[in-house]
Write a protein that holds these residues in place. Structure first.
Motif, PDB file in Angstrom:
ATOM      1  N   ILE A   1       0.820  -1.222   0.000  1.00 56.90           N
ATOM      2  CA  ILE A   1       0.000   0.000   0.000  1.00 56.90           C
ATOM      3  C   ILE A   1       0.853   1.271   0.000  1.00 56.90           C
ATOM      4  CG2 ILE A   1      -2.032  -1.051   1.041  1.00 56.90           C
ATOM      5  CD1 ILE A   1      -1.042  -0.050   3.743  1.00 56.90           C
ATOM      6  N   ASP A   2       0.156   2.391  -0.034  1.00 55.38           N
ATOM      7  CA  ASP A   2       0.850   3.681  -0.138  1.00 55.38           C
ATOM      8  C   ASP A   2       1.276   4.211   1.233  1.00 55.38           C
ATOM      9  OD1 ASP A   2      -1.730   4.106   0.764  1.00 55.38           O
ATOM     10  OD2 ASP A   2      -1.877   6.078  -0.177  1.00 55.38           O
ATOM     11  N   LYS A   3       1.336   3.329   2.215  1.00 56.41           N
ATOM     12  CA  LYS A   3       1.841   3.721   3.540  1.00 56.41           C
ATOM     13  C   LYS A   3       3.080   2.881   3.799  1.00 56.41           C
ATOM     14  CE  LYS A   3      -2.572   5.259   5.128  1.00 56.41           C
ATOM     15  NZ  LYS A   3      -2.709   5.713   3.733  1.00 56.41           N
ATOM     16  N   ALA A   4       4.145   3.513   4.255  1.00 57.67           N
ATOM     17  CA  ALA A   4       5.439   2.812   4.232  1.00 57.67           C
ATOM     18  C   ALA A   4       6.362   3.291   5.336  1.00 57.67           C
ATOM     19  CB  ALA A   4       6.098   3.038   2.874  1.00 57.67           C
ATOM     20  N   MET A   5       7.466   2.574   5.483  1.00 58.54           N
ATOM     21  CA  MET A   5       8.581   2.999   6.328  1.00 58.54           C
ATOM     22  C   MET A   5       9.662   3.584   5.415  1.00 58.54           C
ATOM     23  SD  MET A   5       8.255   2.591   9.515  1.00 58.54           S
ATOM     24  CE  MET A   5       7.026   1.852  10.563  1.00 58.54           C
ATOM     25  N   TYR A   6      10.362   4.559   5.933  1.00 56.64           N
ATOM     26  CA  TYR A   6      11.426   5.223   5.178  1.00 56.64           C
ATOM     27  C   TYR A   6      12.655   5.321   6.060  1.00 56.64           C
ATOM     28  CZ  TYR A   6       7.553   6.787   2.285  1.00 56.64           C
ATOM     29  OH  TYR A   6       6.439   6.820   1.478  1.00 56.64           O
ATOM     30  N   CYS A   7      13.828   5.064   5.479  1.00 53.32           N
ATOM     31  CA  CYS A   7      15.036   5.291   6.264  1.00 53.32           C
ATOM     32  C   CYS A   7      16.097   5.996   5.434  1.00 53.32           C
ATOM     33  CB  CYS A   7      15.594   3.979   6.830  1.00 53.32           C
ATOM     34  SG  CYS A   7      16.432   2.926   5.647  1.00 53.32           S
TER      35      CYS A   7
ATOM     36  N   SER B   1       5.617  -6.757   1.178  1.00 53.79           N
ATOM     37  CA  SER B   1       6.406  -5.531   1.298  1.00 53.79           C
ATOM     38  C   SER B   1       7.559  -5.537   0.282  1.00 53.79           C
ATOM     39  CB  SER B   1       6.946  -5.408   2.732  1.00 53.79           C
ATOM     40  OG  SER B   1       7.431  -4.120   2.982  1.00 53.79           O
ATOM     41  N   CYS B   2       8.134  -6.700   0.033  1.00 58.62           N
ATOM     42  CA  CYS B   2       9.265  -6.800  -0.905  1.00 58.62           C
ATOM     43  C   CYS B   2       8.816  -6.868  -2.364  1.00 58.62           C
ATOM     44  CB  CYS B   2      10.103  -8.042  -0.597  1.00 58.62           C
ATOM     45  SG  CYS B   2      11.051  -7.898   0.929  1.00 58.62           S
ATOM     46  N   PHE B   3       7.660  -7.516  -2.627  1.00 60.87           N
ATOM     47  CA  PHE B   3       7.271  -7.807  -4.018  1.00 60.87           C
ATOM     48  C   PHE B   3       6.113  -6.953  -4.523  1.00 60.87           C
ATOM     49  CE2 PHE B   3       9.733 -11.543  -3.081  1.00 60.87           C
ATOM     50  CZ  PHE B   3      10.224 -11.976  -4.311  1.00 60.87           C
ATOM     51  N   GLY B   4       5.628  -6.016  -3.736  1.00 61.81           N
ATOM     52  CA  GLY B   4       4.449  -5.242  -4.128  1.00 61.81           C
ATOM     53  C   GLY B   4       4.582  -4.631  -5.515  1.00 61.81           C
ATOM     54  N   LYS B   5       3.430  -4.511  -6.181  1.00 62.66           N
ATOM     55  CA  LYS B   5       3.408  -3.904  -7.516  1.00 62.66           C
ATOM     56  C   LYS B   5       2.201  -2.991  -7.617  1.00 62.66           C
ATOM     57  CE  LYS B   5       2.906  -5.334 -12.287  1.00 62.66           C
ATOM     58  NZ  LYS B   5       3.016  -6.418 -13.233  1.00 62.66           N
ATOM     59  N   GLU B   6       2.411  -1.813  -8.142  1.00 58.55           N
ATOM     60  CA  GLU B   6       1.335  -0.830  -8.222  1.00 58.55           C
ATOM     61  C   GLU B   6       0.115  -1.413  -8.952  1.00 58.55           C
ATOM     62  OE1 GLU B   6       2.626   2.996  -9.406  1.00 58.55           O
ATOM     63  OE2 GLU B   6       0.622   3.846  -9.156  1.00 58.55           O
ATOM     64  N   GLY B   7      -1.050  -1.284  -8.339  1.00 58.22           N
ATOM     65  CA  GLY B   7      -2.297  -1.694  -8.994  1.00 58.22           C
ATOM     66  C   GLY B   7      -2.564  -3.189  -8.998  1.00 58.22           C
ATOM     67  N   SER B   8      -1.679  -3.981  -8.365  1.00 61.00           N
ATOM     68  CA  SER B   8      -1.871  -5.441  -8.398  1.00 61.00           C
ATOM     69  C   SER B   8      -1.846  -6.057  -7.008  1.00 61.00           C
ATOM     70  CB  SER B   8      -0.760  -6.113  -9.209  1.00 61.00           C
ATOM     71  OG  SER B   8      -0.955  -5.922 -10.578  1.00 61.00           O
TER      72      SER B   8
ATOM     73  N   LYS C   1     -10.330   5.290  12.390  1.00 61.25           N
ATOM     74  CA  LYS C   1      -9.630   5.957  11.283  1.00 61.25           C
ATOM     75  C   LYS C   1      -9.978   5.251   9.975  1.00 61.25           C
ATOM     76  CE  LYS C   1      -5.951   8.372  13.474  1.00 61.25           C
ATOM     77  NZ  LYS C   1      -5.664   7.765  14.784  1.00 61.25           N
ATOM     78  N   ILE C   2     -10.060   6.037   8.936  1.00 56.31           N
ATOM     79  CA  ILE C   2     -10.469   5.516   7.630  1.00 56.31           C
ATOM     80  C   ILE C   2      -9.289   5.649   6.664  1.00 56.31           C
ATOM     81  CG2 ILE C   2     -12.143   5.819   5.741  1.00 56.31           C
ATOM     82  CD1 ILE C   2     -13.461   5.250   8.481  1.00 56.31           C
ATOM     83  N   TYR C   3      -8.977   4.584   5.949  1.00 48.23           N
ATOM     84  CA  TYR C   3      -7.904   4.657   4.946  1.00 48.23           C
ATOM     85  C   TYR C   3      -8.421   4.084   3.628  1.00 48.23           C
ATOM     86  CZ  TYR C   3      -5.389   4.321   9.405  1.00 48.23           C
ATOM     87  OH  TYR C   3      -4.976   4.464  10.709  1.00 48.23           O
ATOM     88  N   ASP C   4      -8.417   4.886   2.586  1.00 51.14           N
ATOM     89  CA  ASP C   4      -8.697   4.347   1.251  1.00 51.14           C
ATOM     90  C   ASP C   4      -7.465   3.583   0.798  1.00 51.14           C
ATOM     91  OD1 ASP C   4     -11.323   5.259   0.546  1.00 51.14           O
ATOM     92  OD2 ASP C   4     -10.490   7.291   0.675  1.00 51.14           O
ATOM     93  N   VAL C   5      -7.697   2.399   0.261  1.00 56.01           N
ATOM     94  CA  VAL C   5      -6.558   1.554  -0.117  1.00 56.01           C
ATOM     95  C   VAL C   5      -6.037   1.953  -1.497  1.00 56.01           C
ATOM     96  CG1 VAL C   5      -5.856  -0.787  -0.695  1.00 56.01           C
ATOM     97  CG2 VAL C   5      -7.353  -0.379   1.270  1.00 56.01           C
ATOM     98  N   ILE C   6      -4.761   2.242  -1.553  1.00 54.28           N
ATOM     99  CA  ILE C   6      -4.096   2.519  -2.831  1.00 54.28           C
ATOM    100  C   ILE C   6      -2.946   1.531  -2.940  1.00 54.28           C
ATOM    101  CG2 ILE C   6      -2.826   4.253  -4.159  1.00 54.28           C
ATOM    102  CD1 ILE C   6      -4.411   6.356  -2.546  1.00 54.28           C
ATOM    103  N   ILE C   7      -2.943   0.728  -3.996  1.00 50.71           N
ATOM    104  CA  ILE C   7      -1.963  -0.355  -4.098  1.00 50.71           C
ATOM    105  C   ILE C   7      -0.723   0.123  -4.851  1.00 50.71           C
ATOM    106  CG2 ILE C   7      -1.622  -2.753  -4.804  1.00 50.71           C
ATOM    107  CD1 ILE C   7      -4.391  -3.237  -4.005  1.00 50.71           C
ATOM    108  N   LYS C   8       0.396   0.029  -4.164  1.00 51.35           N
ATOM    109  CA  LYS C   8       1.637   0.617  -4.696  1.00 51.35           C
ATOM    110  C   LYS C   8       2.751  -0.416  -4.788  1.00 51.35           C
ATOM    111  CE  LYS C   8       1.896   4.880  -5.076  1.00 51.35           C
ATOM    112  NZ  LYS C   8       1.634   5.650  -6.291  1.00 51.35           N
ATOM    113  N   GLU C   9       3.924   0.028  -5.216  1.00 51.16           N
ATOM    114  CA  GLU C   9       5.033  -0.906  -5.379  1.00 51.16           C
ATOM    115  C   GLU C   9       5.763  -1.168  -4.058  1.00 51.16           C
ATOM    116  OE1 GLU C   9       6.724   2.888  -7.260  1.00 51.16           O
ATOM    117  OE2 GLU C   9       4.842   2.224  -6.363  1.00 51.16           O
ATOM    118  N   GLY C  10       6.588  -2.225  -4.067  1.00 49.57           N
ATOM    119  CA  GLY C  10       7.263  -2.684  -2.867  1.00 49.57           C
ATOM    120  C   GLY C  10       8.577  -1.967  -2.590  1.00 49.57           C
TER     121      GLY C  10
END
Ligand code: GLA
Length: 382
Positions: free
Chosen positions: A46-52, A173-180, A368-377
């Motif tokens: 999804i479009d929510k992630a960790m960043y370092c 988390s490793c293999f995610g693909k936008e829209g899939s 809390k409400i989150y609309d799901v947006i499918i993103k890359e890994g």
């Protein structure tokens, strides 16, 4: 998420700049508690992630700052250097698992943050593991592929966090693909991307904002029940390694050999693996009504047989049903966190309004409400 606060903090702590990596949380459309039974799952990043931000520091100590918590930790990478802070254990665990696999890792400086809500069933911990796994692998050119990175994250949970999780979260988390979505066979790790654009529907998460204590020990107990039953079935059917290989007839033969509790847990898992396959067949035909029906069935199973729901989640599931939402169920490990809802566009506003208001009235908590947006890994940010 804007990474500028991470960058500012990194600069002020370490007087330099590093590289920035990210890895996301996940949803799962259907197929819950099937992964550690060798079954199938259907997650998406999804479009929510960790960043370092991260940079080798030439010393023998990792220096890490958790921006969201405002906490700093320093630790070595030797066998006896397990840090005290729970978040630092994830970073340390990922490094140790890589070292166990033969990697040479030098210490580094890092600042990290994220927008995956904690304890919401969206896999913030897998996002953290995959973020550091991907970053360290890339930084030191270790040559682990994404399969191995997912396993490194999973092993971190097992060996440094104490959760005997399956592979779904780290894999997504490793293999995610936008829209899939990813239809993953958790035994062979064969997977297919399933494009997911349900026309006329939206996918939305409603977060109960409750995270029940002892969830990890209850999770491990569920896994143990499944292993007990698989072992009992194996006595009659040596080919059964995991519940994935069993059917309900085989299960019935063990009725007097396993506890009633283990039995009903295993029944859920065997049914859930089939439900996922049915839902995938329906998805292929664009039959979202059937997908939604399966989601409700999963919820009932998770609530009554697997017993990983709670009052708040059951309440939200009832509200969804009353609003005519196509599919709704508790998502992830359970014991709190989110429901995932497949809802027709025209019902969306009414559902969100009713769910929010009635939940707040009953529990005195604003969901809390989150609309799901499918993103890359997992990836490096340029
Ligand atoms: C957690 C675990 C996963 C999976 C789900 C339930 O998210 O980390 O491996 O077992 O629960 O499907």
């Amino acid at each position: 998420m804007n990474t500028s606060l991470i960058q500012e903090k990194f600069k002020s702590l370490f007087q330099t700049t590093g590289d920035i990596y990210t890895s996301p949380g996940r949803i799962n459309l259907i197929g819950e508690h099937t992964d550690y039974n060798g079954g199938f799952v259907l997650p998406g990043a999804i479009d929510k992630a960790m960043y370092c931000e991260i940079k080798p520091n030439g010393t023998d100590k990792v220096r890490a700052f958790a921006l969201d918590l405002g906490e700093y930790a320093e630790f070595g990478l030797g066998e006896k250097d397990l840090p005290a802070q729970s978040w630092a254990k994830y970073i340390y665990g990922v490094c140790r698992e890589m070292i166990k696999r033969g990697a040479t890792i030098k210490a580094f400086d890092t600042v990290f943050a994220g927008d995956v809500p904690l304890g919401a069933g969206m896999s913030s911990s897998a996002a953290l593991e995959s973020c550091f796994g991907f970053a360290i692998n890339d930084l030191y050119q270790l040559g682990f592929d994404r399969f191995e990175l997912a396993k490194i994250g999973q092993a971190t949970e097992h060996n440094y966090v104490g959760v005997k999780c399956g592979i779904m979260d780290q894999f997504a988390s490793c293999f995610g693909k936008e829209g899939s979505l990813i239809r993953l066979d958790c035994r062979s790790l064969e997977y297919q991307y399933v494009p997911f654009h349900p026309e006329g529907y939206r996918l939305v998460l409603v977060n109960t904002c409750v995270a029940h204590e002892l969830a990890s020990s209850a999770y491990n107990k569920r896994r143990q029940s499944c292993e007990n039953v698989a072992a009992a079935i194996r006595k009659h059917h040596p080919e059964v390694e995991l519940l994935r290989d069993a059917n309900l007839d085989m299960l019935r033969e063990t009725a007097n050999e396993v506890s009633a509790e283990d039995y009903i847990r295993a029944e859920f898992v065997i049914e859930e693996i089939q439900r996922l396959l049915d839902a995938c067949a329906a998805l292929e035909k664009g039959d979202y009504e059937t997908v939604g029906k399966k989601m409700y069935e999963t919820h009932i199973g998770l609530s009554r047989k697997y017993e990983v729901s709670c009052e708040e989640l059951d309440f939200l599931n009832d509200v969804a049903r009353e609003c005519g939402v196509t599919g709704s169920r508790v998502m992830g490990g359970g014991f709190g966190g989110c429901t995932i809802n497949l809802v027709k566009n025209e019902l969306y506003d009414a559902f969100i309004k009713r769910a929010t208001e009635s939940y707040e009235r009953k529990f005195n908590i604003q969901p809390k409400i989150y609309d799901v947006i499918i993103k890359e890994g997992a990836r490096k940010l340029e």
